[in-house]
Scaffold this motif. Structure first.
Motif, mmCIF file in Angstrom:
data_model
loop_
_atom_site.group_PDB
_atom_site.id
_atom_site.type_symbol
_atom_site.label_atom_id
_atom_site.label_comp_id
_atom_site.label_asym_id
_atom_site.label_seq_id
_atom_site.Cartn_x
_atom_site.Cartn_y
_atom_site.Cartn_z
ATOM 1 N N GLN A 200 8.370 62.297 112.840
ATOM 2 C CA GLN A 200 9.429 63.414 113.359
ATOM 3 C C GLN A 200 10.761 63.259 112.982
ATOM 4 O O GLN A 200 11.310 62.369 112.762
ATOM 5 C CB GLN A 200 9.233 63.295 114.866
ATOM 6 C CG GLN A 200 10.095 64.800 115.382
ATOM 7 C CD GLN A 200 9.789 64.946 116.838
ATOM 8 O OE1 GLN A 200 9.296 64.097 117.673
ATOM 9 N NE2 GLN A 200 10.275 66.234 117.530
ATOM 10 N N PHE A 201 11.456 64.311 112.327
ATOM 11 C CA PHE A 201 12.876 64.078 111.722
ATOM 12 C C PHE A 201 13.795 65.173 112.464
ATOM 13 O O PHE A 201 13.429 66.218 112.970
ATOM 14 C CB PHE A 201 12.874 64.149 110.207
ATOM 15 C CG PHE A 201 12.464 66.001 109.808
ATOM 16 C CD1 PHE A 201 13.477 66.566 109.404
ATOM 17 C CD2 PHE A 201 11.063 66.086 109.542
ATOM 18 C CE1 PHE A 201 13.122 67.697 108.914
ATOM 19 C CE2 PHE A 201 10.896 67.457 109.244
ATOM 20 C CZ PHE A 201 11.897 68.188 108.882
ATOM 21 N N ASP A 202 15.034 64.907 111.801
ATOM 22 C CA ASP A 202 16.063 65.783 112.536
ATOM 23 C C ASP A 202 17.068 65.931 111.473
ATOM 24 O O ASP A 202 16.911 65.164 110.112
ATOM 25 C CB ASP A 202 16.789 65.466 113.616
ATOM 26 C CG ASP A 202 17.247 64.030 113.709
ATOM 27 O OD1 ASP A 202 17.608 63.461 112.627
ATOM 28 O OD2 ASP A 202 17.321 63.397 114.760
ATOM 29 N N ASP A 203 18.027 66.365 111.558
ATOM 30 C CA ASP A 203 19.223 66.619 110.450
ATOM 31 C C ASP A 203 19.903 65.400 109.806
ATOM 32 O O ASP A 203 20.553 65.190 108.744
ATOM 33 C CB ASP A 203 20.116 67.599 110.657
ATOM 34 C CG ASP A 203 19.644 69.171 110.909
ATOM 35 O OD1 ASP A 203 18.601 69.560 110.185
ATOM 36 O OD2 ASP A 203 20.319 69.893 111.546
ATOM 37 N N SER A 204 19.685 64.435 110.672
ATOM 38 C CA SER A 204 20.487 63.014 110.455
ATOM 39 C C SER A 204 19.679 62.269 109.653
ATOM 40 O O SER A 204 20.169 61.226 109.248
ATOM 41 C CB SER A 204 20.679 62.471 111.830
ATOM 42 O OG SER A 204 19.354 61.932 112.436
ATOM 43 N N VAL A 205 18.379 62.542 109.433
ATOM 44 C CA VAL A 205 17.508 61.859 108.464
ATOM 45 C C VAL A 205 17.488 62.241 107.123
ATOM 46 O O VAL A 205 17.461 63.422 106.937
ATOM 47 C CB VAL A 205 16.040 61.934 109.202
ATOM 48 C CG1 VAL A 205 14.911 61.322 108.223
ATOM 49 C CG2 VAL A 205 16.079 61.349 110.568
ATOM 50 N N ASP A 206 17.484 61.290 106.214
ATOM 51 C CA ASP A 206 17.561 61.691 104.787
ATOM 52 C C ASP A 206 16.211 62.148 104.558
ATOM 53 O O ASP A 206 15.157 61.601 104.616
ATOM 54 C CB ASP A 206 17.880 60.423 104.034
ATOM 55 C CG ASP A 206 19.477 59.974 104.219
ATOM 56 O OD1 ASP A 206 20.135 60.730 104.388
ATOM 57 O OD2 ASP A 206 19.579 58.712 103.918
ATOM 58 N N HIS A 207 16.012 63.283 103.677
ATOM 59 C CA HIS A 207 14.891 63.772 103.202
ATOM 60 C C HIS A 207 14.401 63.416 102.048
ATOM 61 O O HIS A 207 14.969 63.707 100.899
ATOM 62 C CB HIS A 207 15.006 65.395 103.191
ATOM 63 C CG HIS A 207 15.216 66.045 104.462
ATOM 64 N ND1 HIS A 207 15.123 67.652 104.540
ATOM 65 C CD2 HIS A 207 15.339 65.401 105.637
ATOM 66 C CE1 HIS A 207 15.119 67.821 105.999
ATOM 67 N NE2 HIS A 207 15.511 66.517 106.748
ATOM 68 N N LEU A 208 13.461 62.429 101.901
ATOM 69 C CA LEU A 208 13.003 61.580 100.765
ATOM 70 C C LEU A 208 11.971 62.689 100.132
ATOM 71 O O LEU A 208 11.315 63.231 100.452
ATOM 72 C CB LEU A 208 12.108 60.563 101.364
ATOM 73 C CG LEU A 208 13.223 59.408 102.003
ATOM 74 C CD1 LEU A 208 12.300 58.416 102.357
ATOM 75 C CD2 LEU A 208 14.263 58.870 101.145
ATOM 76 N N SER A 209 12.149 62.525 98.698
ATOM 77 C CA SER A 209 11.368 63.284 97.802
ATOM 78 C C SER A 209 10.101 62.313 97.290
ATOM 79 O O SER A 209 10.337 61.258 97.638
ATOM 80 C CB SER A 209 12.257 63.834 96.518
ATOM 81 O OG SER A 209 12.486 62.535 95.578
ATOM 82 N N ASP A 210 9.142 63.097 96.413
ATOM 83 C CA ASP A 210 8.094 62.335 95.783
ATOM 84 C C ASP A 210 8.616 61.378 95.115
ATOM 85 O O ASP A 210 8.250 60.185 95.021
ATOM 86 C CB ASP A 210 7.270 63.474 95.219
ATOM 87 C CG ASP A 210 6.346 64.341 96.008
ATOM 88 O OD1 ASP A 210 6.729 64.201 97.302
ATOM 89 O OD2 ASP A 210 5.882 65.200 95.388
#
Length: 407
Positions: A200-210
């Motif tokens: 589960q994520f929110d705006d504070s979590v870095d969105h990692l790519s492939d």
């Protein structure tokens, strides 16, 4: 006892059994363990290799439960064991010292859970050279159950891991695997794996790519891997699939519109799901990427069409028929009618071996126009089994529409 029993008892050292018994039947797990597993393990006195394998990728024969084996069960000569067990704690018990010479252990675990009341042996497993752990059900105790078990295998040379993880704060990536597992296995030569992590994520979590995930494996020397990270913003959840290449497992679940552009030759069971509609091109990709597919489950309640009722798929010839040459079972319980229609229209789908459909009765009735629609009749001719969400008394019209149905 007969002379043949005596020969079998003393001369058989390697035994491979294909088990087609059903996991949920009239016999209890206790009775099955006592009558089958206990007798096998005690009867063959010189057994060094024992493998009990499934008859298909989705069958589930009754698993071994250590609780129901004699407390004195042990072997000083068994070196290879391939078996299904009920829980991760059965695996712990198999590795508590009762199988002193075990070098190869291949287990499929029903579920991985916590049991704080059980204290397990934490000694290093110096003889174990090869270990395979497969669990198809999601677990949220990977960090405190799986990692401690693997850390005991300091002399391991081959590791196979298939696991689906839920409720973690971060994805399991190359950095995590190296720090928690691989660095503790200096002799490891082969690591074959599929790991999915649902967070589960929110705006504070870095969105990692492939590429971000792939780089963590490159950093530790693993280059032949593929990954797919999918973010579901409406639900604030993300799933990361990462696996070694070539892909060698026979199941994949929770695949979305976005998946790696490779061929999954070994996959026979596939579950796809998304909140974004699956377009026709998606199914073309599926048919090409999964040539051995036998069991196909779809979850998607969103149609790519604005209005299904005004859509007449019978008259659209712009899309060629998609071929599923090995498909035998289709599950479409939680889908928009569009997807059911797509598989029943012979202009859209060619599945000559499809014999089973799991579907809601009302949706099937709507798509087939109360079992009268000619355009969907042809693909229903070989269906032997319809599995509905509730018991249905089959009408004469339904039997005529599905002439191969088994009573």
């Amino acid at each position: 006892q007969s002379i043949f029993q005596d020969i079998f008892k003393h001369q058989i050292t390697e035994l491979i059994l294909e088990n087609s018994d059903q996991g949920r039947g009239a016999i209890s797990l206790e009775e099955y363990t006592e009558n089958i597993y206990a007798r096998i393990l005690t009867f063959f006195e010189n057994l060094t290799h024992l493998s009990i394998v499934k008859s298909s990728s989705i069958s589930e024969y009754p698993p071994l439960s250590i609780w129901y084996l004699p407390s004195t069960f042990s072997s000083s000569i068994l070196t290879k064991l391939n078996i299904n067990v009920r829980r991760i704690h059965d695996c712990f018990h198999l590795l508590d010292g009762r199988l002193k010479q075990l070098k190869i252990l291949i287990v499929e675990v029903g579920y991985i859970d916590n049991n704080l009341q059980i204290i397990h042996n934490t000694n290093e497993l110096l003889n174990l050279k090869s270990f395979s752990l497969t669990c198809y059900y999601v677990t949220n105790v990977y960090d405190n159950q799986v990692i401690p078990l693997l850390r005991r295998m300091t002399h391991l040379e081959k590791l196979t891991l298939y696991i689906r993880i839920d409720d973690r704060s971060r994805f399991v990536d190359g950095t995590n695997l190296h720090k928690n597992i691989l660095i503790h296995m200096p002799r490891l030569d082969t690591f074959t794996f599929y790991i999915s992590t649902d967070i589960q994520f929110d705006d504070s979590v870095d969105h990692l790519s492939d590429n971000d995930i792939q780089q963590t494996f490159t950093n530790i020397g693993y280059h032949k891997i593929a990954c797919s990270v999918n973010y579901y913003y409406r639900k604030y959840r993300a799933v990361c699939h990462v696996f070694s290449l070539p892909f060698t497992f026979n199941r994949l679940e929770k695949i979305s519109n976005k998946f790696p552009n490779i061929i999954f030759n070994t996959v026979t069971y596939l579950l796809v799901g998304d909140i974004i509609p699956f377009k026709y091109e998606f199914f073309i990709r599926i048919s090409k990427a999964f040539p051995s597919l036998k069991y196909f489950s779809i979850i998607n309640i969103t149609s790519p069409l604005l209005n299904f009722d005004s859509y007449t798929a019978d008259n659209i010839d712009s899309c060629s028929s998609i071929q599923y040459l090995n498909l035998t079972s289709l599950t479409v319980n939680y889908v928009d009618n569009y997807y059911i229609e797509q598989f029943l229209l012979d202009r859209k789908t060619y599945a000559p071996h499809l014999t089973e459909i799991k579907v809601h009765f009302d949706r099937l009735q709507a798509v087939t126009e109360n079992f009268t629609r000619d355009a969907t009749r042809y693909n229903c001719r070989n269906i032997k089994r319809l599995i509905f969400e509730k018991t249905i008394n089959y009408s004469k019209e339904l039997y005529l529409y599905f002439p191969s149905l088994l009573d």
